[in-house]
Design an enzyme around this catalytic site. Structure first.
Site, PDB file in Angstrom:
ATOM      1  N   ARG A 152      19.830  38.052  51.003  1.00  0.00           N
ATOM      2  CA  ARG A 152      21.203  37.526  50.993  1.00  0.00           C
ATOM      3  C   ARG A 152      22.115  38.321  51.944  1.00  0.00           C
ATOM      4  NH1 ARG A 152      24.238  33.387  51.005  1.00  0.00           N
ATOM      5  NH2 ARG A 152      26.349  33.888  50.380  1.00  0.00           N
TER       6      ARG A 152
ATOM      7  N   CYS B   6      36.144  39.022  37.634  1.00  0.00           N
ATOM      8  CA  CYS B   6      35.060  38.464  38.449  1.00  0.00           C
ATOM      9  C   CYS B   6      35.327  36.974  38.624  1.00  0.00           C
ATOM     10  CB  CYS B   6      33.739  38.690  37.723  1.00  0.00           C
ATOM     11  SG  CYS B   6      32.379  37.701  38.339  1.00  0.00           S
ATOM     12  N   ASP B   7      35.066  36.469  39.817  1.00  0.00           N
ATOM     13  CA  ASP B   7      35.364  35.047  40.072  1.00  0.00           C
ATOM     14  C   ASP B   7      34.221  34.118  39.668  1.00  0.00           C
ATOM     15  OD1 ASP B   7      33.471  35.682  41.950  1.00  0.00           O
ATOM     16  OD2 ASP B   7      34.397  34.474  43.520  1.00  0.00           O
TER      17      ASP B   7
ATOM     18  N   TYR C 179      23.947  34.180  36.807  1.00  0.00           N
ATOM     19  CA  TYR C 179      23.345  35.487  37.099  1.00  0.00           C
ATOM     20  C   TYR C 179      22.267  35.875  36.084  1.00  0.00           C
ATOM     21  CZ  TYR C 179      26.313  37.029  40.958  1.00  0.00           C
ATOM     22  OH  TYR C 179      26.917  37.173  42.182  1.00  0.00           O
TER      23      TYR C 179
ATOM     24  N   HIS D  40      28.549  39.269  34.933  1.00  0.00           N
ATOM     25  CA  HIS D  40      27.365  38.604  35.510  1.00  0.00           C
ATOM     26  C   HIS D  40      26.270  38.480  34.440  1.00  0.00           C
ATOM     27  CE1 HIS D  40      28.469  39.634  39.988  1.00  0.00           C
ATOM     28  NE2 HIS D  40      29.384  38.905  39.369  1.00  0.00           N
TER      29      HIS D  40
ATOM     30  N   ASN E 172      32.386  45.191  42.998  1.00  0.00           N
ATOM     31  CA  ASN E 172      31.193  45.225  42.144  1.00  0.00           C
ATOM     32  C   ASN E 172      30.576  46.615  42.121  1.00  0.00           C
ATOM     33  OD1 ASN E 172      30.766  42.619  41.077  1.00  0.00           O
ATOM     34  ND2 ASN E 172      30.185  41.872  43.094  1.00  0.00           N
TER      35      ASN E 172
ATOM     36  N   ARG F  26      23.993  47.057  51.256  1.00  0.00           N
ATOM     37  CA  ARG F  26      23.606  45.933  50.388  1.00  0.00           C
ATOM     38  C   ARG F  26      22.186  45.476  50.748  1.00  0.00           C
ATOM     39  NH1 ARG F  26      26.685  40.014  49.549  1.00  0.00           N
ATOM     40  NH2 ARG F  26      25.032  39.092  48.320  1.00  0.00           N
TER      41      ARG F  26
HETATM   42  C1  G6P Z   1      30.116  35.833  43.188  1.00  0.00           C
HETATM   43  C2  G6P Z   1      30.258  37.030  42.306  1.00  0.00           C
HETATM   44  C3  G6P Z   1      30.644  38.224  43.113  1.00  0.00           C
HETATM   45  C4  G6P Z   1      29.626  38.422  44.218  1.00  0.00           C
HETATM   46  C5  G6P Z   1      29.512  37.191  45.059  1.00  0.00           C
HETATM   47  C6  G6P Z   1      28.394  37.342  46.059  1.00  0.00           C
HETATM   48  O1  G6P Z   1      31.347  35.466  43.709  1.00  0.00           O
HETATM   49  O2  G6P Z   1      31.175  36.868  41.280  1.00  0.00           O
HETATM   50  O3  G6P Z   1      30.706  39.325  42.268  1.00  0.00           O
HETATM   51  O4  G6P Z   1      29.978  39.527  45.019  1.00  0.00           O
HETATM   52  O5  G6P Z   1      29.235  36.094  44.252  1.00  0.00           O
HETATM   53  O6  G6P Z   1      28.501  36.364  47.013  1.00  0.00           O
HETATM   54  P1  G6P Z   1      27.795  36.479  48.417  1.00  0.00           P
HETATM   55  O7  G6P Z   1      28.181  35.216  49.090  1.00  0.00           O
HETATM   56  O8  G6P Z   1      28.356  37.725  49.078  1.00  0.00           O
HETATM   57  O9  G6P Z   1      26.338  36.593  48.164  1.00  0.00           O
HETATM   58 MN    MN Z   2      31.397  38.882  40.227  1.00  0.00          MN
END
Ligand code: G6P
Ligand code: MN
Length: 442
Positions: A285, A172-173, A265, A202, A150, A96
């Site tokens: 991030r 997706c949350d 997003y 997103h 993802n 990532r």
């Molecule tokens: C949200 C999105 C996810 C993503 C996450 C990233 O929850 O829906 O798809 O992976 O954010 O969060 P993070 O805290 O890992 O940057």
């Molecule tokens: Mn997501």
């Protein structure tokens, strides 16, 4: 209510989101009675850290009739399983970090699911997910796969092409997190809401939020509040102040385009230049997550091993509840409503039928029943979605056809990318970094 006890496997068990999902499972046993919980991960150390944490959690909940296992063997993980929750991350956070940092070297958005970094993750993730779905077809062909991995549109499209009959829901949350954060900021209860939303994953917009307890449409007043000042991170993100930037950008988007409530997003597609300018190319991030919740999880597991754990106090927002509620809605055939990532098939009438869209759907024992938008969408949203969807289609083609040319077209078409020259440079660098993971592009 169906009182069959179910076996649930978490693929990517070692991920930091596991405790939230397990907490939701443990608190939902009236509607989703549990027999077995299995943690499956290719990383035995992370999986064992999580096993230790979950074991302790079950002790605190005084649960002794649910068996918990950890395994790196797919046969052991999935045989006789009813539900698989997937949250695998192919290449883990180390990759990532590359998805985020390599594009920034070329002045492009560096983000895990959007832009060329998201596409790089896509080519890794498709491979991992197809392998996972293959195992589940082999060892538990009747199991439901609920996917959080993802980049979801790409995965949904690739799985549909290779396993058109797989029992899989992609969710997706983010929409639920936006709703929950709005509700906590402004004192609403989102359980009373009926939301209309459409887009790609997103990448979408709310067109209506109707509050059943207030008997009225509330989206205009929410937009008005957001335009005045950004909302604050909700308590479940309190340890993670970087989410504040996302909510700030939501307000920026609404100041320019006030008619619909956007998914945050969209900032990466609408303001790629501002996003790049604000980024720190040496600390992205991924670094925050590695130095934050990943480290905390490891330390918590070690404390428990040393017998020093105190009572946990977790607030994970709606992330865990969402996927657990979906499983319960399948088990009990209760037709609750969720935002899901599904083939369009006419739900958005003026968009190509095979577009992978995110829209509301009812969920029951036969899976998702997507809800038609009935009316055509406007040209601004349609144009943005069509370009992104075509870019995603090209990337999935690139995966199956081993096509460098299609990967280059996909990256060039991605709306975070202003030039084919940059697209090519980034593609070449990402291809080099992903040698172990991508299909060979020629
Ligand atoms: C949200 C999105 C996810 C993503 C996450 C990233 O929850 O829906 O798809 O992976 O954010 O969060 P993070 O805290 O890992 O940057
Ligand atoms: Mn997501």
């Amino acid at each position: 209510m169906n009182q069959k006890k179910v076996n649930v496997a978490i693929a990517g068990g070692g991920a930091t989101h596991t405790p939230g999902i397990i907490q939701a499972l443990l608190e939902s046993r009236d509607k989703l009675p549990l027999n077995e919980l299995r943690l499956y991960d290719i990383d035995p150390k992370k999986n064992d850290d999580m096993y230790v944490i979950i074991k302790e959690m079950m002790k605190q909940y005084k649960i002794d009739d649910v068996s918990l296992t950890e395994t790196t063997d797919p046969q052991e993980a999935f045989t006789d399983i009813d539900f698989v929750f997937s949250q695998i991350r192919v290449g883990d956070l180390e990759m990532r970090e590359k998805d985020e940092k390599i594009p920034l070297k070329f002045g492009l958005v560096g983000q895990e699911t959007c832009g060329v970094g998201g596409f790089a993750y896509g080519l890794r993730s498709i491979k991992g997910l197809l392998e996972l779905v293959g195992y589940i077809q082999k060892y538990a062909p009747d199991a439901w796969i609920l996917n959080y991995t993802n980049p979801e549109s790409l995965i949904a499209e690739a799985v549909r092409r290779q396993y058109p009959h797989a029992k899989m829901l992609n969710a997706c949350d983010m929409t639920i997190s936006i709703e929950e954060t709005i509700a906590r900021n402004y004192g609403y209860n989102r359980k009373n809401w009926i939301c209309q939303y459409y887009g790609l994953n997103h990448f979408g917009w709310y067109t209506s939020i109707y509050d059943k307890s207030l008997h009225r449409e509330i989206m205009p007043e929410i937009i008005h509040k957001l335009q005045e000042k950004p909302m604050k991170i909700a308590s479940f993100n309190a340890k993670d102040p970087s989410w504040q930037d996302a909510w700030n950008m939501l307000t920026e988007i609404l100041r320019l385009f006030p008619d619909y409530l956007p998914n945050n997003y969209l900032e990466y597609y609408l303001f790629p230049d501002l996003v790049v300018k604000a980024a720190d190319p040496h600390y992205t991030r991924a670094n925050q997550v590695i130095d934050g919740r990943v480290k905390e999880t490891r330390e918590l597991a070690d404390q428990i091993r040393q017998g020093k754990a105190e009572d946990f106090d977790f607030d994970f927002g709606e992330h865990g509840n969402y996927i657990v509620d979906m499983a319960a809605s399948i088990l009990n055939d209760s037709h609750e409503r969720f935002m899901l990532i599904v083939p369009n098939h006419g739900a958005i009438p003026n968009l190509r039928p095979d577009a992978v869209v995110e829209i509301p759907a009812y969920v029951g024992c036969t899976g998702a029943e997507p809800i038609s938008m009935r009316e055509p969408i406007n040209d601004f949203h349609k144009g943005l979605m069509e370009a992104q969807d075509a870019a995603e289609k090209l990337l999935v083609d690139a995966y199956f056809e081993n096509s460098y040319q299609k990967a280059l077209q996909a990256m060039t078409l991605n709306q975070t990318v202003p030039s084919a020259d940059k697209a090519k440079k980034a593609l070449d660098a990402l291809m080099e970094a992903n040698k172990e993971y991508w299909p060979h592009l020629k």
